[in-house]
Design a protein around this motif. Structure first.
Motif, PDB file in Angstrom:
ATOM      1  N   LEU A 184       0.847  -1.076   0.166  1.00 22.46           N
ATOM      2  CA  LEU A 184      -0.032  -0.107   0.111  1.00 22.46           C
ATOM      3  C   LEU A 184       0.889   1.236   0.108  1.00 22.46           C
ATOM      4  O   LEU A 184       0.313   2.404  -0.338  1.00 22.46           O
ATOM      5  N   LEU A 185       2.189   1.014   0.023  1.00 21.51           N
ATOM      6  CA  LEU A 185       3.043   2.365   0.282  1.00 21.51           C
ATOM      7  C   LEU A 185       3.327   2.867  -1.044  1.00 21.51           C
ATOM      8  O   LEU A 185       3.722   4.076  -1.266  1.00 21.51           O
ATOM      9  N   VAL A 186       2.931   2.123  -2.157  1.00 19.77           N
ATOM     10  CA  VAL A 186       2.894   2.700  -3.382  1.00 19.77           C
ATOM     11  C   VAL A 186       1.929   3.665  -3.530  1.00 19.77           C
ATOM     12  O   VAL A 186       2.361   5.031  -4.436  1.00 19.77           O
ATOM     13  N   TRP A 187       0.916   4.114  -2.906  1.00 15.86           N
ATOM     14  CA  TRP A 187      -0.031   5.187  -3.141  1.00 15.86           C
ATOM     15  C   TRP A 187       0.370   6.434  -2.542  1.00 15.86           C
ATOM     16  O   TRP A 187       0.358   7.390  -3.043  1.00 15.86           O
ATOM     17  N   PRO A 188       0.959   6.378  -1.018  1.00 13.14           N
ATOM     18  CA  PRO A 188       1.529   7.442  -0.683  1.00 13.14           C
ATOM     19  C   PRO A 188       2.583   8.113  -1.510  1.00 13.14           C
ATOM     20  O   PRO A 188       2.927   9.204  -1.559  1.00 13.14           O
ATOM     21  N   ALA A 189       3.671   7.290  -1.897  1.00 12.92           N
ATOM     22  CA  ALA A 189       4.520   7.595  -2.849  1.00 12.92           C
ATOM     23  C   ALA A 189       4.033   8.230  -4.122  1.00 12.92           C
ATOM     24  O   ALA A 189       4.514   9.168  -4.657  1.00 12.92           O
ATOM     25  N   LEU A 190       3.275   7.769  -4.845  1.00 11.30           N
ATOM     26  CA  LEU A 190       2.527   8.188  -6.067  1.00 11.30           C
ATOM     27  C   LEU A 190       2.002   9.672  -5.467  1.00 11.30           C
ATOM     28  O   LEU A 190       2.254  10.613  -6.224  1.00 11.30           O
ATOM     29  N   ALA A 191       1.119  10.035  -4.312  1.00 10.62           N
ATOM     30  CA  ALA A 191       0.881  11.079  -3.883  1.00 10.62           C
ATOM     31  C   ALA A 191       1.861  12.066  -3.799  1.00 10.62           C
ATOM     32  O   ALA A 191       2.113  13.246  -4.195  1.00 10.62           O
ATOM     33  N   PHE A 192       3.034  11.744  -3.165  1.00  6.46           N
ATOM     34  CA  PHE A 192       4.133  12.414  -2.691  1.00  6.46           C
ATOM     35  C   PHE A 192       4.725  12.939  -4.207  1.00  6.46           C
ATOM     36  O   PHE A 192       5.105  14.082  -4.398  1.00  6.46           O
ATOM     37  N   ASN A 193       4.978  11.833  -4.951  1.00  7.13           N
ATOM     38  CA  ASN A 193       5.636  12.257  -6.450  1.00  7.13           C
ATOM     39  C   ASN A 193       4.942  13.341  -7.033  1.00  7.13           C
ATOM     40  O   ASN A 193       5.473  14.384  -7.456  1.00  7.13           O
ATOM     41  N   ALA A 194       3.522  13.173  -7.043  1.00  8.69           N
ATOM     42  CA  ALA A 194       2.594  14.075  -7.907  1.00  8.69           C
ATOM     43  C   ALA A 194       2.704  15.417  -6.965  1.00  8.69           C
ATOM     44  O   ALA A 194       2.630  16.553  -7.505  1.00  8.69           O
ATOM     45  N   ALA A 195       2.487  15.558  -5.756  1.00  9.89           N
ATOM     46  CA  ALA A 195       2.534  16.850  -5.316  1.00  9.89           C
ATOM     47  C   ALA A 195       3.754  17.390  -5.264  1.00  9.89           C
ATOM     48  O   ALA A 195       3.928  18.604  -5.341  1.00  9.89           O
ATOM     49  N   ALA A 196       4.890  16.838  -4.999  1.00  2.00           N
ATOM     50  CA  ALA A 196       6.264  17.587  -4.923  1.00  2.00           C
ATOM     51  C   ALA A 196       6.387  18.073  -6.323  1.00  2.00           C
ATOM     52  O   ALA A 196       7.007  19.009  -6.734  1.00  2.00           O
ATOM     53  N   GLY A 197       6.183  17.276  -7.415  1.00  2.00           N
ATOM     54  CA  GLY A 197       6.297  17.825  -8.766  1.00  2.00           C
ATOM     55  C   GLY A 197       5.733  18.811  -9.232  1.00  2.00           C
ATOM     56  O   GLY A 197       6.145  19.813  -9.721  1.00  2.00           O
ATOM     57  N   LEU A 198       4.327  18.865  -8.601  1.00  3.09           N
ATOM     58  CA  LEU A 198       3.516  19.988  -8.933  1.00  3.09           C
ATOM     59  C   LEU A 198       3.978  21.285  -8.246  1.00  3.09           C
ATOM     60  O   LEU A 198       3.962  22.511  -8.734  1.00  3.09           O
ATOM     61  N   ALA A 199       4.599  21.160  -6.955  1.00  3.01           N
ATOM     62  CA  ALA A 199       5.047  22.284  -6.191  1.00  3.01           C
ATOM     63  C   ALA A 199       6.297  22.810  -6.955  1.00  3.01           C
ATOM     64  O   ALA A 199       6.565  24.133  -7.024  1.00  3.01           O
ATOM     65  N   LEU A 200       7.205  21.716  -7.491  1.00  4.25           N
ATOM     66  CA  LEU A 200       8.356  22.411  -8.197  1.00  4.25           C
ATOM     67  C   LEU A 200       7.947  23.209  -9.478  1.00  4.25           C
ATOM     68  O   LEU A 200       8.468  24.164  -9.869  1.00  4.25           O
ATOM     69  N   VAL A 201       6.825  22.863 -10.344  1.00  2.00           N
ATOM     70  CA  VAL A 201       6.474  23.311 -11.543  1.00  2.00           C
ATOM     71  C   VAL A 201       5.986  24.837 -11.105  1.00  2.00           C
ATOM     72  O   VAL A 201       6.179  25.938 -11.881  1.00  2.00           O
ATOM     73  N   LEU A 202       5.075  24.803 -10.092  1.00  3.28           N
ATOM     74  CA  LEU A 202       4.505  26.209  -9.659  1.00  3.28           C
ATOM     75  C   LEU A 202       5.717  26.980  -9.053  1.00  3.28           C
ATOM     76  O   LEU A 202       5.290  28.252  -8.805  1.00  3.28           O
ATOM     77  N   GLY A 203       6.834  26.627  -8.357  1.00  2.00           N
ATOM     78  CA  GLY A 203       7.551  27.239  -7.536  1.00  2.00           C
ATOM     79  C   GLY A 203       7.226  27.599  -6.272  1.00  2.00           C
ATOM     80  O   GLY A 203       7.698  28.522  -5.461  1.00  2.00           O
ATOM     81  N   VAL A 204       6.445  26.696  -5.425  1.00  2.00           N
ATOM     82  CA  VAL A 204       5.736  26.807  -4.351  1.00  2.00           C
ATOM     83  C   VAL A 204       6.494  25.971  -3.138  1.00  2.00           C
ATOM     84  O   VAL A 204       6.736  24.835  -3.683  1.00  2.00           O
ATOM     85  N   ALA A 205       6.958  26.478  -2.178  1.00  2.88           N
ATOM     86  CA  ALA A 205       7.660  25.731  -1.161  1.00  2.88           C
ATOM     87  C   ALA A 205       8.747  24.844  -1.752  1.00  2.88           C
ATOM     88  O   ALA A 205       8.883  23.910  -1.336  1.00  2.88           O
ATOM     89  N   VAL A 206       9.548  25.440  -2.383  1.00  2.00           N
ATOM     90  CA  VAL A 206      10.730  24.956  -3.214  1.00  2.00           C
ATOM     91  C   VAL A 206      11.610  24.387  -2.374  1.00  2.00           C
ATOM     92  O   VAL A 206      12.434  23.270  -2.479  1.00  2.00           O
ATOM     93  N   THR A 207      12.059  25.112  -1.411  1.00  2.00           N
ATOM     94  CA  THR A 207      12.977  24.620  -0.579  1.00  2.00           C
ATOM     95  C   THR A 207      12.711  23.397   0.545  1.00  2.00           C
ATOM     96  O   THR A 207      13.411  22.345   0.267  1.00  2.00           O
ATOM     97  N   PRO A 208      11.545  23.294   0.935  1.00  2.00           N
ATOM     98  CA  PRO A 208      11.247  22.301   1.686  1.00  2.00           C
ATOM     99  C   PRO A 208      10.837  21.058   0.926  1.00  2.00           C
ATOM    100  O   PRO A 208      11.144  19.897   1.216  1.00  2.00           O
ATOM    101  N   THR A 209      10.317  21.493  -0.185  1.00  2.00           N
ATOM    102  CA  THR A 209       9.808  20.324  -1.186  1.00  2.00           C
ATOM    103  C   THR A 209      11.356  19.670  -1.585  1.00  2.00           C
ATOM    104  O   THR A 209      11.428  18.516  -1.885  1.00  2.00           O
ATOM    105  N   ALA A 210      12.215  20.396  -2.215  1.00  2.00           N
ATOM    106  CA  ALA A 210      13.311  19.848  -2.715  1.00  2.00           C
ATOM    107  C   ALA A 210      14.194  19.403  -1.572  1.00  2.00           C
ATOM    108  O   ALA A 210      14.828  18.020  -1.976  1.00  2.00           O
ATOM    109  N   LEU A 211      14.252  19.732  -0.315  1.00  2.00           N
ATOM    110  CA  LEU A 211      14.732  18.814   0.462  1.00  2.00           C
ATOM    111  C   LEU A 211      14.218  17.425   0.994  1.00  2.00           C
ATOM    112  O   LEU A 211      14.756  16.420   0.876  1.00  2.00           O
TER     113      LEU A 211
END
Length: 133
Positions: free
Chosen positions: A50-77
């Motif tokens: 079941l860990l595949v689903w939180p990993a999917l959500a994290f990948n999607a949310a982090a990728g979107l944050a990078l695209v938008l430039g929102v919360a870049v430092t904590p996201t990148a860390l």
């Protein structure tokens, strides 16, 4: 010696964000379309599938944050830590392909750390945090 102008650094930050985002958004799509591959890696390590689903959500949310430039430092860390942790799935010294992925994960972690230090640059959505009353 020529020092890059701030405009160049802003463009580089945008390019870095977008290039890294493609990797993580692609990972989210891959987990959505073909979760069996990621589930196999989890199963091989004795982890809950079941860990595949939180990993999917994290990948999607982090990728979107990078695209938008929102919360870049904590996201990148967080992404750097994620890459370090997930590299262990690929540490199979007898398999050159998996070892390439292992090393690639650490290289991406390095890129994420550099982005965390650089910040989002000028080409990012402003993050407005509501103030308490």
């Amino acid at each position: 010696m020529h020092t890059p102008s701030p405009d160049w650094r802003d463009a580089a930050a945008l390019a870095a964000r977008l290039l890294l985002a493609v990797l993580f958004l692609g990972g989210a799509v891959q987990k959505l379309v073909s979760p069996g591959d990621a589930i196999g890696l989890l199963t091989d390590r004795g982890l809950p599938t079941l860990l595949v689903w939180p990993a999917l959500a994290f990948n999607a949310a982090a990728g979107l944050a990078l695209v938008l430039g929102v919360a870049v430092t904590p996201t990148a860390l967080a992404l750097a830590a994620y890459c370090g942790a997930t590299s262990l799935f690929h540490f199979l010294p007898d398999d050159p392909w998996q070892m390439t992925i292992f090393v690639k994960n650490w290289a991406v972690a390095g890129g994420c750390l550099a982005l965390a230090a650089l910040g989002p640059g000028r080409f990012a959505l402003p993050l407005r945090i509501p103030r308490g009353r």
